[in-house]
Design a protein around this motif. Structure first.
Motif, PDB file in Angstrom:
ATOM      1  N   TRP A 174      28.063   2.323-123.318  1.00  0.00           N
ATOM      2  CA  TRP A 174      26.975   2.178-122.352  1.00  0.00           C
ATOM      3  C   TRP A 174      26.042   1.063-122.797  1.00  0.00           C
ATOM      4  O   TRP A 174      25.765   0.893-123.979  1.00  0.00           O
ATOM      5  CB  TRP A 174      26.234   3.510-122.264  1.00  0.00           C
ATOM      6  CG  TRP A 174      24.996   3.500-121.417  1.00  0.00           C
ATOM      7  CD1 TRP A 174      24.830   2.950-120.183  1.00  0.00           C
ATOM      8  CD2 TRP A 174      23.741   4.103-121.758  1.00  0.00           C
ATOM      9  NE1 TRP A 174      23.557   3.151-119.725  1.00  0.00           N
ATOM     10  CE2 TRP A 174      22.865   3.858-120.668  1.00  0.00           C
ATOM     11  CE3 TRP A 174      23.286   4.820-122.858  1.00  0.00           C
ATOM     12  CZ2 TRP A 174      21.541   4.315-120.667  1.00  0.00           C
ATOM     13  CZ3 TRP A 174      21.980   5.269-122.859  1.00  0.00           C
ATOM     14  CH2 TRP A 174      21.116   5.022-121.769  1.00  0.00           C
ATOM     15  N   LYS A 200      30.958   0.493-113.631  1.00  0.00           N
ATOM     16  CA  LYS A 200      29.820   1.332-113.271  1.00  0.00           C
ATOM     17  C   LYS A 200      30.242   2.793-113.173  1.00  0.00           C
ATOM     18  O   LYS A 200      31.288   3.110-112.604  1.00  0.00           O
ATOM     19  CB  LYS A 200      29.247   0.889-111.919  1.00  0.00           C
ATOM     20  CG  LYS A 200      28.342  -0.323-111.971  1.00  0.00           C
ATOM     21  CD  LYS A 200      26.919   0.094-112.344  1.00  0.00           C
ATOM     22  CE  LYS A 200      25.938  -1.039-112.094  1.00  0.00           C
ATOM     23  NZ  LYS A 200      24.558  -0.634-112.420  1.00  0.00           N
ATOM     24  N   HIS A 201      29.419   3.676-113.730  1.00  0.00           N
ATOM     25  CA  HIS A 201      29.542   5.117-113.520  1.00  0.00           C
ATOM     26  C   HIS A 201      28.175   5.600-113.081  1.00  0.00           C
ATOM     27  O   HIS A 201      27.251   5.689-113.895  1.00  0.00           O
ATOM     28  CB  HIS A 201      29.984   5.831-114.800  1.00  0.00           C
ATOM     29  CG  HIS A 201      31.415   5.581-115.168  1.00  0.00           C
ATOM     30  ND1 HIS A 201      32.453   6.307-114.633  1.00  0.00           N
ATOM     31  CD2 HIS A 201      31.977   4.648-115.992  1.00  0.00           C
ATOM     32  CE1 HIS A 201      33.602   5.866-115.134  1.00  0.00           C
ATOM     33  NE2 HIS A 201      33.341   4.854-115.951  1.00  0.00           N
ATOM     34  N   GLY A 202      28.047   5.902-111.790  1.00  0.00           N
ATOM     35  CA  GLY A 202      26.733   6.214-111.259  1.00  0.00           C
ATOM     36  C   GLY A 202      25.861   4.980-111.340  1.00  0.00           C
ATOM     37  O   GLY A 202      26.243   3.902-110.897  1.00  0.00           O
ATOM     38  N   ASN A 203      24.680   5.141-111.919  1.00  0.00           N
ATOM     39  CA  ASN A 203      23.786   3.996-112.067  1.00  0.00           C
ATOM     40  C   ASN A 203      23.836   3.393-113.473  1.00  0.00           C
ATOM     41  O   ASN A 203      22.957   2.638-113.864  1.00  0.00           O
ATOM     42  CB  ASN A 203      22.343   4.396-111.724  1.00  0.00           C
ATOM     43  CG  ASN A 203      21.824   5.472-112.676  1.00  0.00           C
ATOM     44  OD1 ASN A 203      22.581   6.044-113.463  1.00  0.00           O
ATOM     45  ND2 ASN A 203      20.521   5.755-112.591  1.00  0.00           N
ATOM     46  N   ARG A 204      24.871   3.728-114.215  1.00  0.00           N
ATOM     47  CA  ARG A 204      25.002   3.240-115.588  1.00  0.00           C
ATOM     48  C   ARG A 204      26.152   2.240-115.716  1.00  0.00           C
ATOM     49  O   ARG A 204      27.212   2.417-115.109  1.00  0.00           O
ATOM     50  CB  ARG A 204      25.235   4.403-116.555  1.00  0.00           C
ATOM     51  CG  ARG A 204      24.003   5.275-116.745  1.00  0.00           C
ATOM     52  CD  ARG A 204      24.241   6.270-117.865  1.00  0.00           C
ATOM     53  NE  ARG A 204      23.007   6.894-118.301  1.00  0.00           N
ATOM     54  CZ  ARG A 204      22.874   7.574-119.427  1.00  0.00           C
ATOM     55  NH1 ARG A 204      23.917   7.720-120.235  1.00  0.00           N
ATOM     56  NH2 ARG A 204      21.720   8.117-119.751  1.00  0.00           N
ATOM     57  N   SER A 205      25.921   1.225-116.533  1.00  0.00           N
ATOM     58  CA  SER A 205      26.933   0.196-116.769  1.00  0.00           C
ATOM     59  C   SER A 205      27.552   0.392-118.147  1.00  0.00           C
ATOM     60  O   SER A 205      26.827   0.563-119.136  1.00  0.00           O
ATOM     61  CB  SER A 205      26.309  -1.203-116.690  1.00  0.00           C
ATOM     62  OG  SER A 205      25.814  -1.451-115.387  1.00  0.00           O
ATOM     63  N   SER A 261      31.967   5.913-121.590  1.00  0.00           N
ATOM     64  CA  SER A 261      32.152   6.345-120.198  1.00  0.00           C
ATOM     65  C   SER A 261      32.801   7.705-120.107  1.00  0.00           C
ATOM     66  O   SER A 261      32.600   8.429-119.135  1.00  0.00           O
ATOM     67  CB  SER A 261      32.992   5.316-119.447  1.00  0.00           C
ATOM     68  OG  SER A 261      34.274   5.207-120.016  1.00  0.00           O
ATOM     69  N   GLN A 288      30.256  10.290-119.656  1.00  0.00           N
ATOM     70  CA  GLN A 288      29.648  10.193-118.338  1.00  0.00           C
ATOM     71  C   GLN A 288      30.550  10.831-117.292  1.00  0.00           C
ATOM     72  O   GLN A 288      30.087  11.546-116.395  1.00  0.00           O
ATOM     73  CB  GLN A 288      29.386   8.722-117.988  1.00  0.00           C
ATOM     74  CG  GLN A 288      28.600   8.499-116.708  1.00  0.00           C
ATOM     75  CD  GLN A 288      27.135   8.806-116.855  1.00  0.00           C
ATOM     76  OE1 GLN A 288      26.673   9.100-117.953  1.00  0.00           O
ATOM     77  NE2 GLN A 288      26.407   8.776-115.763  1.00  0.00           N
ATOM     78  N   ARG A 345      30.380  14.602-117.014  1.00  0.00           N
ATOM     79  CA  ARG A 345      29.212  15.142-116.325  1.00  0.00           C
ATOM     80  C   ARG A 345      29.451  15.284-114.834  1.00  0.00           C
ATOM     81  O   ARG A 345      28.748  15.972-114.149  1.00  0.00           O
ATOM     82  CB  ARG A 345      28.005  14.217-116.575  1.00  0.00           C
ATOM     83  CG  ARG A 345      27.548  14.224-118.029  1.00  0.00           C
ATOM     84  CD  ARG A 345      26.454  13.211-118.218  1.00  0.00           C
ATOM     85  NE  ARG A 345      26.021  13.179-119.608  1.00  0.00           N
ATOM     86  CZ  ARG A 345      25.228  12.261-120.133  1.00  0.00           C
ATOM     87  NH1 ARG A 345      24.771  11.277-119.374  1.00  0.00           N
ATOM     88  NH2 ARG A 345      24.867  12.279-121.388  1.00  0.00           N
TER      89      ARG A 345
END
Length: 277
Positions: free
Chosen positions: A23, A58-63, A271, A274, A277
């Motif tokens: 991340w 991208k996973h959701g709003n995370r890079s 990731s 992530q 989740r």
């Protein structure tokens, strides 16, 4: 330390062993321990993406950023050289690359020269490079990947000239310059090992301090990939500072490794976590 170069060290030493991606928030926190700001980290990450070393997802709003196959291959090659201690025995043969690339392809010619230098080849003449190590397959892969087959030939030979093999080495590599670089490395890190081993007096770093020092240690040692051709003992001077530097690196690395990993694992998020989740 430049952010991009430090990122290569972080990916090579840590991330490639932990799922291959990380991340961006973890990266900025890890590099923050070296005084590098988030904006500089993001610029360096973007540059590495453009050059094909890493890829973003991208996973959701995370890079998250992962090594590409090209990136993993280069770091695997580097690790094989970084963690191989002690000079190896030589079979007496020279592995040679001859190329003639036209001026219209000058940029590709220059890139091939950089690749040969990174792999440990020395320039005997302008278009003839040699190494005592059996690594022609690595050059072959590069030539195939970059479409240079019409310009390149490979040879395996024994030297039958007038100079001895050590003289041949002196023509192709500046051993005095390499030796001086190893001496500087020893002068930089010997006091750190003395502190850890209780001679200055004993110093017990916390986990973040261990992470920073071990990463700097690997970062500085990694630079020898670009100047030291990894010559076998038969071709080196009888007293070689590289042997002392190798032993120092190994001892200091092992002393710092457990605490360094604890810090990395506290900060690291990949990731996979992530997705769960």
């Amino acid at each position: 330390m430049r952010p991009r170069s430090l990122l290569f060290t972080i990916f090579g030493e840590y991330v490639r062993h932990y799922g291959n991606d990380i991340w961006i928030g973890s990266l900025t926190q890890l590099l923050g321990a070296f005084g590098i700001r988030e904006a500089a980290v993001r610029v360096a990450v973007s540059r590495m993406q453009r050059q094909g070393w890493i890829v973003g997802e991208k996973h959701g709003n995370r890079s998250f950023y992962a090594l590409t196959p090209k990136g993993r291959k280069r770091l695997d090659e580097a690790a094989a050289r970084i963690y191989k201690f002690g000079a190896h025995r030589w079979d007496g043969r020279w592995y040679m690359v001859q190329f003639s690339i036209p001026e219209s392809e000058r940029e590709r010619r220059d890139e091939l020269r950089k690749e040969l230098q990174f792999l440990g080849f020395g320039m005997l003449t302008n278009g003839l490079w040699l190494s005592p190590n059996p690594i022609l397959s690595l050059v072959h892969d590069y030539v195939e990947e970059h479409g240079l087959k019409p310009y390149v030939e490979f040879f395996v030979a024994e030297h039958r000239g007038y100079a001895d093999d050590r003289e041949l080495v002196r023509r192709c590599w500046n051993l005095e310059e390499i030796e001086a670089a190893y001496r500087r490395f020893i002068e930089r890190f010997r006091p750190e090992l003395d502190r850890l081993e209780g001679r200055d007096p004993k110093w017990v770093p916390n986990d973040e301090e261990a992470f920073v020092l071990k990463t700097i240690l690997v970062h500085e040692y990694r630079k020898f990939l670009f100047i030291d051709p990894d010559l076998p003992a038969e071709l080196l001077p009888d007293v070689w500072a590289g042997d002392e530097a190798d032993a120092l690196f190994e001892r200091l690395y092992q002393a710092l490794h457990p605490a360094s990993l604890r810090h990395f694992e506290r900060v690291y998020e990949g990731s996979a976590a992530q997705v769960k989740r």
